[in-house]
Design a protein around this motif. Structure first.
Motif, mmCIF file in Angstrom:
data_model
loop_
_atom_site.group_PDB
_atom_site.id
_atom_site.type_symbol
_atom_site.label_atom_id
_atom_site.label_comp_id
_atom_site.label_asym_id
_atom_site.label_seq_id
_atom_site.Cartn_x
_atom_site.Cartn_y
_atom_site.Cartn_z
ATOM 1 N N ARG A 46 0.833 -1.195 0.000
ATOM 2 C CA ARG A 46 0.000 0.000 0.000
ATOM 3 C C ARG A 46 0.877 1.259 0.000
ATOM 4 N NH1 ARG A 46 -2.456 -3.253 4.044
ATOM 5 N NH2 ARG A 46 -1.694 -1.940 5.754
ATOM 6 N N ILE A 47 0.339 2.323 -0.543
ATOM 7 C CA ILE A 47 1.032 3.611 -0.519
ATOM 8 C C ILE A 47 0.020 4.679 -0.145
ATOM 9 C CG2 ILE A 47 0.703 4.093 -3.000
ATOM 10 C CD1 ILE A 47 3.565 5.321 -2.932
ATOM 11 N N LEU A 54 -4.019 5.019 -1.020
ATOM 12 C CA LEU A 54 -4.461 4.975 -2.405
ATOM 13 C C LEU A 54 -5.018 3.597 -2.752
ATOM 14 C CD1 LEU A 54 -1.593 6.970 -4.142
ATOM 15 C CD2 LEU A 54 -3.606 7.816 -2.927
ATOM 16 N N THR A 55 -5.918 3.575 -3.706
ATOM 17 C CA THR A 55 -6.500 2.300 -4.130
ATOM 18 C C THR A 55 -5.496 1.474 -4.924
ATOM 19 O OG1 THR A 55 -7.390 3.381 -6.109
ATOM 20 C CG2 THR A 55 -8.845 3.230 -4.186
ATOM 21 N N THR A 56 -4.484 2.142 -5.485
ATOM 22 C CA THR A 56 -3.456 1.463 -6.266
ATOM 23 C C THR A 56 -2.275 1.104 -5.373
ATOM 24 O OG1 THR A 56 -4.055 2.928 -8.102
ATOM 25 C CG2 THR A 56 -2.064 1.606 -8.359
ATOM 26 N N GLN A 57 -1.773 -0.119 -5.521
ATOM 27 C CA GLN A 57 -0.592 -0.523 -4.776
ATOM 28 C C GLN A 57 0.638 -0.494 -5.685
ATOM 29 O OE1 GLN A 57 -1.069 -4.101 -2.477
ATOM 30 N NE2 GLN A 57 -2.994 -3.428 -1.561
ATOM 31 N N ILE A 58 1.808 -0.464 -5.048
ATOM 32 C CA ILE A 58 3.076 -0.458 -5.782
ATOM 33 C C ILE A 58 3.730 -1.821 -5.589
ATOM 34 C CG2 ILE A 58 5.288 0.686 -6.109
ATOM 35 C CD1 ILE A 58 2.839 2.487 -6.604
ATOM 36 N N PRO A 59 3.770 -2.670 -6.622
ATOM 37 C CA PRO A 59 4.303 -4.029 -6.464
ATOM 38 C C PRO A 59 5.695 -4.044 -5.841
ATOM 39 C CG PRO A 59 3.256 -3.776 -8.605
ATOM 40 C CD PRO A 59 3.311 -2.412 -8.005
#
Length: 301
Positions: A46-47, A54-59
């Motif tokens: 998570r970021i 944010l709903t987008t994660q950073i692999p």
């Protein structure tokens, strides 16, 4: 925290206890938090930005944070830290640490070695940073000597941390502990800044957290340390005071969110949009580059 959701991984031998912005805490199965002396700290992908997860994660971000923290703990052997073991369940290998349960101080310990960010905004208005007076004529990126200790009070998830004075720190933790936190934070920053500079990276500022070891009372480093989530890293080769510096931290994400390209107004109350794939891949690459340049090791996901 607005938009805050997390999927909890089930782990044999451990019970989920708490989820923060990025990390999930587990305690030994069958125990309460009060009767255990250790916790499993798992860094997710998570970021967060602007008080939103944010709903987008950073692999692989959680693996970078954990492995870089472990490397720094090894470099900073003069400072007691909370790591007990990296013998963790396979599901969270590379992104988890078994740690001492500390009595955490309610203080975010921040060291600023360069003028930038919110400090620069305050300086332009009042020639101070967190009410500490600074000389005239400084610009974005000016080096601060000595580094400043600018504590903040920890806020609940979803709230802003509040900058506080040293006197207010004393009110919260007492004179002796406040002085020790200031001394250790600045000493840690100065040691880490030298290590980073030898590797072509400038450590502009960093946030660390300390707690007391319940068994000994020793002030001990907890949480993460000197990662792109908790620190501002600049490329020394491109460093030039008087302009915004290219960073290895999540400022990259903040910059996109506040750009016209995102279509988002951070003051609107609306949740931030999903990050586009290009921003995700570039952010992941910056985190990995910070890890590899600092450690001299190839990151293995």
């Amino acid at each position: 925290m607005a938009g805050f959701q997390t999927e909890v991984t089930t782990l044999d031998g451990w019970d989920h206890f708490y989820s923060g912005k990025v990390r999930d805490l587990y305690i030994p199965a069958g125990h309460s938090f009060e009767d255990t002396d250790r916790v499993l700290v798992v860094a997710s992908d998570r970021i967060s930005a602007f008080d939103y997860v944010l709903t987008t994660q950073i692999p692989d971000k959680g693996k970078v944070l954990t492995q870089l923290s472990l490397w720094w703990f090894g470099q900073l052997s003069d400072f007691a830290n909370h790591v007990i073991s990296t013998d963790v369940p396979a599901e969270v290998a590379g992104r988890a640490m078994v740690c001492k349960k500390l009595d955490m101080y309610p203080i975010e310990c921040i060291a600023r070695g360069y003028l930038t960010g919110s400090g620069l905004v305050e300086y332009k208005a009042s020639s101070t940073v967190c009410e500490l007076p600074l000389p005239e004529g400084l610009v974005d990126g000016s080096k601060l000597t000595p580094a400043l200790f600018t504590p903040s009070a920890k806020a609940e998830v979803g709230e802003h941390d509040e900058n506080i004075s040293f006197a207010q720190t004393v009110e919260r933790v007492g004179q002796e502990v406040a002085e020790a936190l200031r001394e250790q934070t600045v000493a840690l920053y100065e040691q880490a800044e030298l290590i980073a500079r030898q590797r072509g990276i400038i450590l502009a500022d960093t946030k660390v957290e300390f707690g007391a070891d319940p068994a000994t009372g020793v002030i001990t480093l907890g949480d993460e340390v000197l990662t792109p989530d908790s620190s501002r890293f600049w490329d020394a080769e491109d460093y030039a005071p008087g302009k915004a510096q290219a960073s290895f931290d999540k400022q990259f994400v903040r910059d996109w969110l506040t750009s016209a390209a995102s279509g988002w107004d951070k003051n609107s109350g609306d949740e931030p949009p999903a990050l586009p794939e290009q921003i995700v891949s570039k952010t992941r690459a910056r985190y990995i580059e910070a890890y590899e340049r600092l450690t001299g090791q190839v990151f293995n996901a």
